[in-house]
Structures are given as structure tokens and as C-alpha cells.
Design an enzyme around this catalytic site. Structure first.
Site, PDB file in Angstrom:
ATOM      1  CG  HIS A  78       2.538   6.085   8.815  1.00 18.15           C
ATOM      2  ND1 HIS A  78       1.761   5.822   9.915  1.00 18.15           N
ATOM      3  CD2 HIS A  78       3.376   5.028   8.702  1.00 18.15           C
ATOM      4  CE1 HIS A  78       2.113   4.654  10.442  1.00 18.15           C
ATOM      5  NE2 HIS A  78       3.104   4.152   9.727  1.00 18.15           N
ATOM      6  CG  ASP A  80      -2.250   6.773   9.092  1.00 18.46           C
ATOM      7  OD1 ASP A  80      -1.061   6.975   8.755  1.00 18.46           O
ATOM      8  OD2 ASP A  80      -2.938   5.871   8.576  1.00 18.46           O
ATOM      9  CG  ASP A 110       3.473   1.330  12.675  1.00 19.99           C
ATOM     10  OD1 ASP A 110       3.909   2.188  11.900  1.00 19.99           O
ATOM     11  OD2 ASP A 110       2.714   0.413  12.306  1.00 19.99           O
ATOM     12  CD  GLU A 142       1.855   2.973   6.308  1.00 19.99           C
ATOM     13  OE1 GLU A 142       2.601   2.116   5.837  1.00 19.99           O
ATOM     14  OE2 GLU A 142       1.196   2.771   7.348  1.00 19.99           O
ATOM     15  CD  GLU A 143      -0.508   1.737  10.169  1.00 19.45           C
ATOM     16  OE1 GLU A 143      -0.710   0.679   9.538  1.00 19.45           O
ATOM     17  OE2 GLU A 143       0.453   1.900  10.937  1.00 19.45           O
ATOM     18  CG  HIS A 366      -0.450  -2.618  13.469  1.00 23.15           C
ATOM     19  ND1 HIS A 366      -0.903  -2.987  12.228  1.00 23.15           N
ATOM     20  CD2 HIS A 366       0.307  -1.520  13.273  1.00 23.15           C
ATOM     21  CE1 HIS A 366      -0.424  -2.149  11.317  1.00 23.15           C
ATOM     22  NE2 HIS A 366       0.324  -1.251  11.940  1.00 23.15           N
TER      23      HIS A 366
HETATM   24 ZN   LIG Z   1       3.803   2.183  10.072  1.00 25.53          ZN
END
Ligand SMILES: [Zn+2]
Length: 394
Positions: A78, A80, A110, A142-143, A366
Site C-alpha cells: 500500500h 498510503d 509500513d 489501506e490505512e 505508525h
Molecule cells: Zn501497512
């Protein structure tokens, strides 16, 4: 095990990852600049490209194919990232910086690390004599609940592409993850009737009826914990359900007409995703609503599913699982089960056996000062390099 000082990635990987981090693709923003940059790189290496846009055409999925014919492996990521708002970063989150054997930046692990390694190999993909195709899938949103990937998969199917396996490069420390829980998020609206609080019986208190449903949710969670199915290997080895936000009422002396709350559940592979919502709807239709409607015929309760991720349940006998384990050799290996959801389960549901395996650790995702270690980038390069060899005519 290769953990020596020479376990450093190529400059091409560092450059690609740094470029990717430079695009602020926080989910609320467009990802088109990143997609165009990646598309250029993939196309000039010889890939055929497919785009799939969101309704506003502000975001796109990209599906690139090297080689031709049926089957092949998808390398999926992903584009984003989660916001940096309110986080204390040591350096600019959108400028990659290397310190102490780590590359820092939002999305470093990520999951721009995996995408960076893949894009750094584009020329090699293009030059290889592939026996079966190699696909690169880049998604948006995705997030915020895996909103982009269903369109990407639908477009892939429309194009008649039938990959035989998919590797989703979420951060797993380069271990093969075959299983994760699924999840659903629901909004529940409870409609009562307002009244001056001195005339309580003339109103219908939406908050109080909502609280009955919420109590039932808590009961379900406790039943699941004490008697539900268990699968060892998950941090929490049973399915969970909880109410996470609530809003209602508009004055201290007004009987609240409306209450809205969100609840989320995460279910084990093999558990029907409808199980909890079916129980709740039955409770509402059989117990809560009849009670409410006795007092006010206009009372109502509605549920809306606002997010859904299937569970991932790959088999160790799946070809893609065996392939990934073989590529990792003795350096790494089986990583078992993880708590977070990924796009792998969407590919799996579409008939493409999938696993999760990528550089970096979810522990760093994150957070402020997100990073990926250079050693992990190197391990991922070896993995992708070996994959190209495997898929090539010898
Ligand atoms: Zn991810």
C-alpha cells in the site's frame, strides 16, 4: 545467518525508499505523484501498467506486469501512510534520514521499505527471462480500512490476470506470516424521541437503549473470552468485540432522541464474520426494539458495516508459502500469526493464495521516528533477488 557488516542494502534501494518517503501520502492526501513516479520507473523497465482510480480520481491503484502468460507472483504494497499529527519526530518525517544503521521516515517500515526494494529491482525484472509473470501491485487507502485494494483486485480480474500467489510486504521482520484475524467495524444508530426532562415518560431515551445493546456487546466479548474458540499463536487467541466511540444527547435537560456508537470486532480465521452481528441483530429485533416501540412507534435501531477485512488463513502447503520459505532459506522463516489485518486476505478471498512477508517490524509502524533497519532492507533485497532467479528460465 547473514548478520555481518556487509549486510547493507544497495544505493538503488536507499534511493527508491528515500524518494517514496518524500511523497507525503498520508491517507487523506492524493497518492498520484507517488504512483506516477513508480509507474515511470516500472514502465521504463518494460512493465505493462494498469491503473484503477477512486471515484474522485484523486488516488490510484497501480498494477504492473513484467512478462506474460497465466500465473505469476504479485508483490503487493500500500502506498498510503498514517498521519504524523501530534507526534514528536527527531527529523522531518517526509525526508528519509539514515542514522545508526536505520533509515527513518514516515512509511519507512509500513510499508515503503518493501515497495522501495521492489522498485529498485524493476530493471532486473525487465531484463529477466521470466517463465511466468511478475506483478507489482500498489494500492491506496489501506490505512483507512483497505478501501483501495478491492478495486485493484477487481481490475486485475477484469484484465484476465490470474496470479498464482501474492506476497504482501507488510513489516514482519522478513518472516512468513500465513494467518491473521479478520475485522469489522459497525456504526449503530439508536433513534428515540426527545422530550423535556421534566416529562421523561413522553420521550424515549436513545442513550439508555443504546447502553443495553452495548452491554450485550460486552457480554458477547466475555463469552468469547471464556468459552469461545481459541487458536494458539495469536497475541489474543480468541475473537474480540468492543464498543469504541459513542455520541448522543444535546442538553442536560433533554431526553436524548439519538445515540450513535461504533463497535469493532476481530475474529479468528474460520469464524464466520457474521456471527456477532447476527447475535446483536437478533437481540435488537427480539428484545430491544419491541420494548422501545411499545413506548414510541417511531423508535428505530440500525446497523451499518463501515469497514471489513477478511481473515487470512494461508496453508503451509500453499505453493506461495513454500516458495517464500525457500527464498528465505535458513536466515529466517515461519513467523506464524499476527494481530493486524492486511491486504493479503483480500487477494486470498479472490482466489490468489497469499502470505505476508516484508522488511521492518510492526513495532515501529505508525509511531514517531518510524524506521527500518538497513539489515532488513538487505534481507528483503536478497529475497526479491532470489525470487527473480526462481521465476526465470535458467
Ligand atoms: Zn501497512
Amino acid at each position: 545467518m547473514t548478520r555481518t557488516a556487509d549486510a547493507t542494502p544497495t544505493q538503488a534501494t536507499i534511493d527508491c525508499l528515500s524518494q517514496l518517503i518524500g511523497f507525503d501520502t498520508t491517507s487523506r492526501n492524493s497518492n498520484l505523484a507517488l504512483i506516477e513516479w513508480a509507474a515511470d520507473r516500472l514502465a521504463s523497465a518494460g512493465a505493462t501498467l494498469r491503473y484503477d482510480y477512486n471515484a474522485a480520481r484523486s488516488k490510484a491503484n497501480l498494477f504492473a506486469t513484467f512478462g506474460a502468460g497465466p500465473g505469476g507472483v504479485v508483490l503487493s504494497g500500500h502506498t498510503d501512510v498514517v498521519p504524523v499529527d501530534g507526534q514528536a519526530w527527531t527529523s522531518d518525517p517526509f525526508t528519509a534520514q539514515i542514522r545508526d544503521g536505520r533509515l527513518y521516515g514516515r512509511g519507512a517500515c509500513d510499508m515503503k521499505a518493501f515497495i522501495g526494494v521492489v522498485l529498485a529491482h524493476a530493471e532486473r525484472f525487465g531484463a529477466a527471462k521470466l517463465r511466468e509473470p511478475l506483478h507489482v501491485a500498489l494500492s491506496y487507502d489501506e490505512e483507512v480500512g483497505c478501501l483501495g485494494v478491492p478495486g485493484l483486485i477487481a481490475d486485475m480480474k477484469d484484465a484476465g490476470l490470474t496470479p498464482s500467489g501474492c506476497i504482501v510486504g507488510e513489516p514482519t521482520d522478513m518472516r512468513v506470516i500465513a494467518s491473521h484475524k479478520g475485522g469489522r467495524i459497525y456504526r449503530c444508530n439508536v433513534r428515540g424521541c426527545a422530550a423535556h426532562s421534566s416529562l421523561t415518560p413522553k420521550g424515549l431515551n436513545a442513550i439508555e437503549y443504546a447502553s443495553r445493546i452495548i452491554s450485550r456487546i460486552q457480554d458477547l466479548a466475555e463469552e468469547e473470552e471464556s468459552q469461545g474458540e481459541r487458536i494458539d499463536g495469536f497475541d489474543v487467541p480468541f475473537s474480540t468485540i468492543s464498543t469504541n466511540t459513542i455520541e448522543g444527547g444535546n442538553g442536560r435537560n433533554i431526553i436524548p432522541a439519538d445515540c450513535e456508537f461504533y463497535f469493532e470486532y476481530r475474529f479468528l480465521p474460520g469464524v464466520s464474520p457474521d456471527r456477532f452481528i447476527d447475535v446483536l441483530k437478533q437481540y435488537v429485533d427480539g428484545t430491544v426494539l419491541p420494548k422501545m416501540r411499545k413506548r414510541n412507534a417511531l423508535a428505530d435501531v440500525s446497523f451499518e458495516c463501515v469497514g471489513s477485512i477478511p481473515a487470512l488463513d494461508a496453508q503451509e502447503s500453499d505453493e506461495i508459502h513454500r516458495l517464500a520459505m525457500a527464498l528465505l532459506g535458513d536466515a529466517h522463516g515461519r513467523g506464524g500469526k499476527v494481530a493486524y489485518g492486511t491486504e493479503a486476505s483480500f487477494f486470498q478471498n479472490a482466489g490468489v493464495p497469499s502470505i505476508v512477508c516484508g522488511p521492518g517490524s510492526i513495532d515501529q509502524a505508525h509511531k514517531a521516528d518510524e524506521y527500518v533497519s538497513l539489515e532488513q532492507l538487505y534481507q528483503c533485497e536478497r529475497f526479491i533477488g532470489r525470487l527473480v532467479e526462481r521465476l526465470s528460465v535458467s
